[in-house]
Design a protein around this motif. Sequence first.
Motif, PDB file in Angstrom:
ATOM      1  N   LEU A 112     -25.288 -36.550  18.792  1.00  0.00           N
ATOM      2  CA  LEU A 112     -25.866 -37.340  17.707  1.00  0.00           C
ATOM      3  C   LEU A 112     -26.635 -36.458  16.732  1.00  0.00           C
ATOM      4  N   ALA A 113     -27.203 -35.373  17.246  1.00  0.00           N
ATOM      5  CA  ALA A 113     -27.975 -34.458  16.394  1.00  0.00           C
ATOM      6  C   ALA A 113     -27.094 -33.775  15.355  1.00  0.00           C
ATOM      7  N   VAL A 114     -25.798 -33.690  15.644  1.00  0.00           N
ATOM      8  CA  VAL A 114     -24.869 -33.079  14.670  1.00  0.00           C
ATOM      9  C   VAL A 114     -23.996 -34.136  14.000  1.00  0.00           C
ATOM     10  N   GLY A 115     -24.433 -35.402  14.104  1.00  0.00           N
ATOM     11  CA  GLY A 115     -23.751 -36.476  13.387  1.00  0.00           C
ATOM     12  C   GLY A 115     -22.497 -37.008  14.042  1.00  0.00           C
ATOM     13  N   MET A 116     -22.380 -36.855  15.361  1.00  0.00           N
ATOM     14  CA  MET A 116     -21.202 -37.356  16.066  1.00  0.00           C
ATOM     15  C   MET A 116     -21.620 -38.193  17.261  1.00  0.00           C
ATOM     16  N   THR A 117     -20.832 -39.214  17.558  1.00  0.00           N
ATOM     17  CA  THR A 117     -21.066 -39.966  18.781  1.00  0.00           C
ATOM     18  C   THR A 117     -20.435 -39.203  19.944  1.00  0.00           C
ATOM     19  N   LEU A 118     -20.830 -39.552  21.152  1.00  0.00           N
ATOM     20  CA  LEU A 118     -20.263 -38.905  22.329  1.00  0.00           C
ATOM     21  C   LEU A 118     -18.760 -39.154  22.392  1.00  0.00           C
ATOM     22  N   GLU A 119     -18.352 -40.377  22.064  1.00  0.00           N
ATOM     23  CA  GLU A 119     -16.925 -40.732  22.105  1.00  0.00           C
ATOM     24  C   GLU A 119     -16.124 -39.890  21.120  1.00  0.00           C
ATOM     25  N   ASP A 120     -16.674 -39.695  19.915  1.00  0.00           N
ATOM     26  CA  ASP A 120     -15.986 -38.883  18.910  1.00  0.00           C
ATOM     27  C   ASP A 120     -15.872 -37.427  19.365  1.00  0.00           C
ATOM     28  N   ALA A 121     -16.942 -36.922  19.967  1.00  0.00           N
ATOM     29  CA  ALA A 121     -16.940 -35.533  20.434  1.00  0.00           C
ATOM     30  C   ALA A 121     -15.901 -35.342  21.538  1.00  0.00           C
ATOM     31  N   LEU A 122     -15.824 -36.304  22.442  1.00  0.00           N
ATOM     32  CA  LEU A 122     -14.846 -36.221  23.530  1.00  0.00           C
ATOM     33  C   LEU A 122     -13.422 -36.289  22.993  1.00  0.00           C
ATOM     34  N   ALA A 123     -13.204 -37.192  22.024  1.00  0.00           N
ATOM     35  CA  ALA A 123     -11.871 -37.335  21.436  1.00  0.00           C
ATOM     36  C   ALA A 123     -11.456 -36.049  20.730  1.00  0.00           C
ATOM     37  N   GLN A 124     -12.410 -35.401  20.079  1.00  0.00           N
ATOM     38  CA  GLN A 124     -12.123 -34.155  19.374  1.00  0.00           C
ATOM     39  C   GLN A 124     -11.711 -33.050  20.344  1.00  0.00           C
ATOM     40  N   GLN A 125     -12.294 -33.070  21.539  1.00  0.00           N
ATOM     41  CA  GLN A 125     -11.965 -32.076  22.558  1.00  0.00           C
ATOM     42  C   GLN A 125     -10.824 -32.530  23.468  1.00  0.00           C
ATOM     43  N   ASN A 126     -10.306 -33.735  23.202  1.00  0.00           N
ATOM     44  CA  ASN A 126      -9.233 -34.302  24.028  1.00  0.00           C
ATOM     45  C   ASN A 126      -9.658 -34.394  25.496  1.00  0.00           C
ATOM     46  N   VAL A 127     -10.886 -34.862  25.699  1.00  0.00           N
ATOM     47  CA  VAL A 127     -11.455 -35.003  27.039  1.00  0.00           C
ATOM     48  C   VAL A 127     -11.901 -36.443  27.221  1.00  0.00           C
ATOM     49  N   SER A 128     -11.585 -37.030  28.364  1.00  0.00           N
ATOM     50  CA  SER A 128     -12.010 -38.402  28.644  1.00  0.00           C
ATOM     51  C   SER A 128     -13.423 -38.391  29.226  1.00  0.00           C
ATOM     52  N   LYS A 129     -14.064 -39.550  29.200  1.00  0.00           N
ATOM     53  CA  LYS A 129     -15.418 -39.638  29.760  1.00  0.00           C
ATOM     54  C   LYS A 129     -15.388 -39.409  31.264  1.00  0.00           C
ATOM     55  N   THR A 130     -14.308 -39.851  31.905  1.00  0.00           N
ATOM     56  CA  THR A 130     -14.160 -39.633  33.346  1.00  0.00           C
ATOM     57  C   THR A 130     -14.117 -38.144  33.657  1.00  0.00           C
ATOM     58  N   GLN A 131     -13.378 -37.387  32.843  1.00  0.00           N
ATOM     59  CA  GLN A 131     -13.304 -35.934  33.038  1.00  0.00           C
ATOM     60  C   GLN A 131     -14.662 -35.283  32.818  1.00  0.00           C
ATOM     61  N   LEU A 132     -15.384 -35.762  31.819  1.00  0.00           N
ATOM     62  CA  LEU A 132     -16.719 -35.225  31.546  1.00  0.00           C
ATOM     63  C   LEU A 132     -17.635 -35.447  32.743  1.00  0.00           C
ATOM     64  N   ILE A 133     -17.598 -36.640  33.295  1.00  0.00           N
ATOM     65  CA  ILE A 133     -18.445 -36.958  34.456  1.00  0.00           C
ATOM     66  C   ILE A 133     -18.078 -36.082  35.643  1.00  0.00           C
ATOM     67  N   GLU A 134     -16.792 -35.844  35.841  1.00  0.00           N
ATOM     68  CA  GLU A 134     -16.351 -34.965  36.930  1.00  0.00           C
ATOM     69  C   GLU A 134     -16.924 -33.565  36.756  1.00  0.00           C
ATOM     70  N   GLU A 135     -16.921 -33.075  35.510  1.00  0.00           N
ATOM     71  CA  GLU A 135     -17.473 -31.757  35.238  1.00  0.00           C
ATOM     72  C   GLU A 135     -18.981 -31.727  35.456  1.00  0.00           C
ATOM     73  N   ILE A 136     -19.657 -32.808  35.065  1.00  0.00           N
ATOM     74  CA  ILE A 136     -21.103 -32.904  35.268  1.00  0.00           C
ATOM     75  C   ILE A 136     -21.433 -32.826  36.753  1.00  0.00           C
TER      76      ILE A 136
END
Length: 213
Positions: A112-136
Motif C-alpha cells: 500500500l505504501a507504493v500504491g498497490m494492493t496486496l492482490e495487485d502485487a501478487l497478480a503482478q508476480q503471478n503468485v497466488s495468496k496460497t503460495q504466499l502463505i506457504e512461503e511465509i
Amino acid sequence: MTQQEDKKIENKKISLPKISKNNLKVLVAVVLAALLGAGAYYLRGYFVAATVNGSPITRIAVIKELEKQGGKSVLDNLVTKKLIEQEAVNKNVTVSQEEIDNELSTIEQSTLAVGMTLEDALAQQNVSKTQLIEEIVLNKKLEKMVEGSVNVSDEEVTAYLEQNKETLPPNSDEETLKEQVRTSLRQQKLTQSVQDLLTTLRENAKINYYVTF
C-alpha cells in the motif's frame, strides 16, 4: 365399467418389445461411446494442452519441455522444502495463524505504501495468496530454527556506525539509527544462519535422485 372388468385390466400384463442380445450389445456400445465422448470432451484439457491446425500438443510434451527448462531448479526447491519441513517436525517448530496474519498485514502495508494492493502485487508476480502463505510459513519456520543463535551486540552496532559514518544520513536521531543498524545486522546474520542450516541439512540428509535434467 364393472368391478370384474376392472380386475381384468389390473391383471392384464403389459408386454414390452423384446431386444435381442446382438441389439443389446449394440445399444450398450453406443451408450458407452457417448459417455466416453462426453468425458473426453470435458477432460480434454487433462491430455491436450493445445491444437495447431488440428494437430495436438499434449500436456506430456509441455511438461517435458518445462522440465528441460527448469526441472533441476524446481526439484532442488522441493528437496529444500522437504528438508525444512522434516527439521521443523523434529524440532517441534510450528507457525500460528496469528503469525501468518501479522506477516500478511506487514506485507500489505508495504504494498500500500507504493500504491498497490496486496492482490495487485501478487497478480503482478503471478503468485497466488496460497503460495504466499506457504512461503511465509516456510520462512517463519526457518527463522525460528536459527533465531536463538542470532544476536547483535552493542559493540557490533557501534563498530558499524563508526565504519560507515561517512555514508550515514546527517542529523539522524542516534537511537533510531542504532535500531536500524541493529535490525539490518540481525537480518544479515539471520540470512547467513539460514544458509548454514540448509547446507547442514543437505549434507546430513540421504537424498536419492531418480531423474536427471
